[in-house]
Design a protein around this motif. Sequence first.
Motif, PDB file in Angstrom:
ATOM      1  N   THR A  40      65.484  46.543  24.158  1.00  0.00           N
ATOM      2  CA  THR A  40      66.131  46.923  23.135  1.00  0.00           C
ATOM      3  C   THR A  40      65.142  48.097  22.364  1.00  0.00           C
ATOM      4  O   THR A  40      65.890  49.037  21.993  1.00  0.00           O
ATOM      5  N   PHE A  41      64.272  47.507  21.887  1.00  0.00           N
ATOM      6  CA  PHE A  41      63.234  48.331  21.141  1.00  0.00           C
ATOM      7  C   PHE A  41      62.075  49.033  21.943  1.00  0.00           C
ATOM      8  O   PHE A  41      61.991  48.339  22.984  1.00  0.00           O
ATOM      9  N   THR A  42      61.596  50.036  21.344  1.00  0.00           N
ATOM     10  CA  THR A  42      60.314  50.590  21.868  1.00  0.00           C
ATOM     11  C   THR A  42      59.318  50.288  20.680  1.00  0.00           C
ATOM     12  O   THR A  42      59.771  50.063  19.740  1.00  0.00           O
ATOM     13  N   HIS A  43      57.929  50.386  21.155  1.00  0.00           N
ATOM     14  CA  HIS A  43      56.995  50.411  19.975  1.00  0.00           C
ATOM     15  C   HIS A  43      56.943  51.240  18.884  1.00  0.00           C
ATOM     16  O   HIS A  43      56.216  51.067  18.067  1.00  0.00           O
ATOM     17  N   LEU A  44      57.498  52.299  19.084  1.00  0.00           N
ATOM     18  CA  LEU A  44      57.625  53.264  18.144  1.00  0.00           C
ATOM     19  C   LEU A  44      58.608  53.305  17.183  1.00  0.00           C
ATOM     20  O   LEU A  44      58.475  53.909  16.111  1.00  0.00           O
ATOM     21  N   ASN A  45      59.539  52.383  17.291  1.00  0.00           N
ATOM     22  CA  ASN A  45      60.626  51.913  16.212  1.00  0.00           C
ATOM     23  C   ASN A  45      59.785  51.091  15.136  1.00  0.00           C
ATOM     24  O   ASN A  45      59.371  49.932  15.487  1.00  0.00           O
ATOM     25  N   PRO A  46      59.983  51.364  13.941  1.00  0.00           N
ATOM     26  CA  PRO A  46      59.282  50.594  13.011  1.00  0.00           C
ATOM     27  C   PRO A  46      59.859  49.267  12.656  1.00  0.00           C
ATOM     28  O   PRO A  46      59.119  48.015  12.498  1.00  0.00           O
ATOM     29  N   LYS A  47      61.241  48.897  13.175  1.00  0.00           N
ATOM     30  CA  LYS A  47      61.641  47.645  13.327  1.00  0.00           C
ATOM     31  C   LYS A  47      61.047  46.593  14.295  1.00  0.00           C
ATOM     32  O   LYS A  47      61.281  45.330  14.249  1.00  0.00           O
ATOM     33  N   ALA A  48      60.480  47.057  15.234  1.00  0.00           N
ATOM     34  CA  ALA A  48      59.505  46.414  16.266  1.00  0.00           C
ATOM     35  C   ALA A  48      58.030  46.176  15.690  1.00  0.00           C
ATOM     36  O   ALA A  48      57.346  45.484  16.487  1.00  0.00           O
ATOM     37  N   ASN A  49      57.933  46.247  14.389  1.00  0.00           N
ATOM     38  CA  ASN A  49      56.499  46.068  13.669  1.00  0.00           C
ATOM     39  C   ASN A  49      56.711  45.238  12.416  1.00  0.00           C
ATOM     40  O   ASN A  49      57.387  45.449  11.769  1.00  0.00           O
ATOM     41  N   ARG A  50      55.608  44.637  12.334  1.00  0.00           N
ATOM     42  CA  ARG A  50      55.653  44.069  11.065  1.00  0.00           C
ATOM     43  C   ARG A  50      54.876  44.911   9.907  1.00  0.00           C
ATOM     44  O   ARG A  50      53.623  44.551   9.615  1.00  0.00           O
ATOM     45  N   LEU A  51      55.411  45.892   9.485  1.00  0.00           N
ATOM     46  CA  LEU A  51      54.770  46.799   8.655  1.00  0.00           C
ATOM     47  C   LEU A  51      54.597  46.455   7.287  1.00  0.00           C
ATOM     48  O   LEU A  51      53.423  46.927   6.669  1.00  0.00           O
ATOM     49  N   PHE A  52      55.485  45.825   6.697  1.00  0.00           N
ATOM     50  CA  PHE A  52      55.103  45.013   5.310  1.00  0.00           C
ATOM     51  C   PHE A  52      53.714  44.153   5.314  1.00  0.00           C
ATOM     52  O   PHE A  52      53.202  44.232   4.385  1.00  0.00           O
ATOM     53  N   GLU A  53      53.818  43.633   6.362  1.00  0.00           N
ATOM     54  CA  GLU A  53      52.571  42.765   6.489  1.00  0.00           C
ATOM     55  C   GLU A  53      51.169  43.590   6.742  1.00  0.00           C
ATOM     56  O   GLU A  53      50.147  43.224   6.331  1.00  0.00           O
ATOM     57  N   MET A  54      51.158  44.771   7.455  1.00  0.00           N
ATOM     58  CA  MET A  54      50.133  45.531   7.703  1.00  0.00           C
ATOM     59  C   MET A  54      49.904  45.968   6.305  1.00  0.00           C
ATOM     60  O   MET A  54      48.626  46.214   5.762  1.00  0.00           O
ATOM     61  N   VAL A  55      50.887  46.517   5.432  1.00  0.00           N
ATOM     62  CA  VAL A  55      50.507  47.149   4.148  1.00  0.00           C
ATOM     63  C   VAL A  55      49.999  46.054   3.239  1.00  0.00           C
ATOM     64  O   VAL A  55      48.890  46.251   2.608  1.00  0.00           O
ATOM     65  N   ARG A  56      50.426  44.852   3.092  1.00  0.00           N
ATOM     66  CA  ARG A  56      49.970  43.724   2.425  1.00  0.00           C
ATOM     67  C   ARG A  56      48.276  43.203   2.695  1.00  0.00           C
ATOM     68  O   ARG A  56      47.465  43.243   2.051  1.00  0.00           O
ATOM     69  N   ASP A  57      48.168  43.502   4.238  1.00  0.00           N
ATOM     70  CA  ASP A  57      46.781  43.322   4.568  1.00  0.00           C
ATOM     71  C   ASP A  57      45.706  44.560   4.175  1.00  0.00           C
ATOM     72  O   ASP A  57      44.816  44.049   3.779  1.00  0.00           O
ATOM     73  N   VAL A  58      46.266  45.595   4.284  1.00  0.00           N
ATOM     74  CA  VAL A  58      45.402  46.746   3.598  1.00  0.00           C
ATOM     75  C   VAL A  58      45.145  46.660   2.261  1.00  0.00           C
ATOM     76  O   VAL A  58      44.134  46.861   1.607  1.00  0.00           O
ATOM     77  N   GLN A  59      46.107  46.205   1.406  1.00  0.00           N
ATOM     78  CA  GLN A  59      46.101  46.000   0.058  1.00  0.00           C
ATOM     79  C   GLN A  59      45.131  45.019  -0.431  1.00  0.00           C
ATOM     80  O   GLN A  59      44.426  44.932  -1.360  1.00  0.00           O
ATOM     81  N   LYS A  60      45.157  43.907   0.507  1.00  0.00           N
ATOM     82  CA  LYS A  60      44.378  42.642   0.126  1.00  0.00           C
ATOM     83  C   LYS A  60      42.856  43.182   0.419  1.00  0.00           C
ATOM     84  O   LYS A  60      42.043  42.874  -0.225  1.00  0.00           O
ATOM     85  N   LEU A  61      42.649  43.770   1.690  1.00  0.00           N
ATOM     86  CA  LEU A  61      41.250  44.517   1.840  1.00  0.00           C
ATOM     87  C   LEU A  61      40.641  45.150   0.638  1.00  0.00           C
ATOM     88  O   LEU A  61      39.498  45.191   0.413  1.00  0.00           O
ATOM     89  N   ILE A  62      41.542  46.337   0.301  1.00  0.00           N
ATOM     90  CA  ILE A  62      41.112  47.133  -0.863  1.00  0.00           C
ATOM     91  C   ILE A  62      40.688  46.192  -1.995  1.00  0.00           C
ATOM     92  O   ILE A  62      39.987  46.774  -2.786  1.00  0.00           O
ATOM     93  N   ASN A  63      41.626  45.281  -2.285  1.00  0.00           N
ATOM     94  CA  ASN A  63      41.343  44.360  -3.486  1.00  0.00           C
ATOM     95  C   ASN A  63      40.192  43.379  -3.141  1.00  0.00           C
ATOM     96  O   ASN A  63      39.956  42.312  -3.957  1.00  0.00           O
ATOM     97  N   GLY A  64      39.422  43.442  -2.268  1.00  0.00           N
ATOM     98  CA  GLY A  64      38.337  42.637  -1.559  1.00  0.00           C
ATOM     99  C   GLY A  64      38.661  41.156  -1.360  1.00  0.00           C
ATOM    100  O   GLY A  64      37.741  40.199  -1.306  1.00  0.00           O
ATOM    101  N   GLU A  65      39.989  40.964  -0.681  1.00  0.00           N
ATOM    102  CA  GLU A  65      40.484  39.684  -0.387  1.00  0.00           C
ATOM    103  C   GLU A  65      40.110  39.518   1.244  1.00  0.00           C
ATOM    104  O   GLU A  65      40.161  40.750   1.922  1.00  0.00           O
ATOM    105  N   ILE A  66      40.026  38.476   1.856  1.00  0.00           N
ATOM    106  CA  ILE A  66      39.788  38.323   3.086  1.00  0.00           C
ATOM    107  C   ILE A  66      41.339  38.242   3.865  1.00  0.00           C
ATOM    108  O   ILE A  66      42.150  37.633   3.107  1.00  0.00           O
ATOM    109  N   VAL A  67      41.360  38.712   5.003  1.00  0.00           N
ATOM    110  CA  VAL A  67      42.680  38.957   5.434  1.00  0.00           C
ATOM    111  C   VAL A  67      42.479  38.063   7.135  1.00  0.00           C
ATOM    112  O   VAL A  67      41.300  38.180   7.801  1.00  0.00           O
ATOM    113  N   ASN A  68      43.398  37.166   7.479  1.00  0.00           N
ATOM    114  CA  ASN A  68      43.428  36.812   8.769  1.00  0.00           C
ATOM    115  C   ASN A  68      44.204  37.528   9.493  1.00  0.00           C
ATOM    116  O   ASN A  68      45.420  37.638   9.261  1.00  0.00           O
TER     117      ASN A  68
END
Length: 192
Positions: A40-68
């Motif tokens: 149904t989806f392609t990898h190019l469709n944002p809905k097929a990706n956890r973009l909010f989680e990616m944003v959160r992980d980048v923000q955590k790294l910027i703030n010096g937090e550890i990311v799993n």
Amino acid sequence: GVGKTTYSKSLVNIFSERSLVTVSGDDYHIWDRSAPMWKTFTHLNPKANRLFEMVRDVQKLINGEIVNARHYDHTTGRFLPQKIKKRKDVILVEGLHTLYPQQLIEEFDLSFFLEMDETLRIFFRVKRDTADRGHEKKSVLDQIKKRKSDSEKYIKPQSQRANVIFTLMPINMELLDQNKTIETNLKIKVCI
């Protein structure tokens, strides 16, 4: 298939792994390759990706937090176990949707968009996916055709949000038609 990973690896070589941490968009796919949702989806469709989680992980790294973070293995099409990522001097975010979420763009000091002449992109994509990822040529070409509308809708507009746009083009198209090695037959246009 425009060289995002190759470009990212070259930046890792410049800055070294000691001072650079990479956040890869592929690691945020929702499903592995065998999931039926890819019909149904392609990898190019944002809905097929956890973009909010990616944003959160980048923000955590910027703030010096550890990311799993888990890692998507293109050879197997599966996710590998999570690994710890820590902030370093340079945080490199690469992937199909790097310039899609506004919250992520606001975190960047500098952003790049890579694009490629379509004939050249197909040439490199078929070469990579058949040699490195074990796909059949017909399957790769079918995927390119299936993803075309999502590319136009979700990927190409991101170039308008970039600080720098690199466009890779062949100097001699005949070499592509003859399926010859063309790495030295390329030119690049840079728009800042």
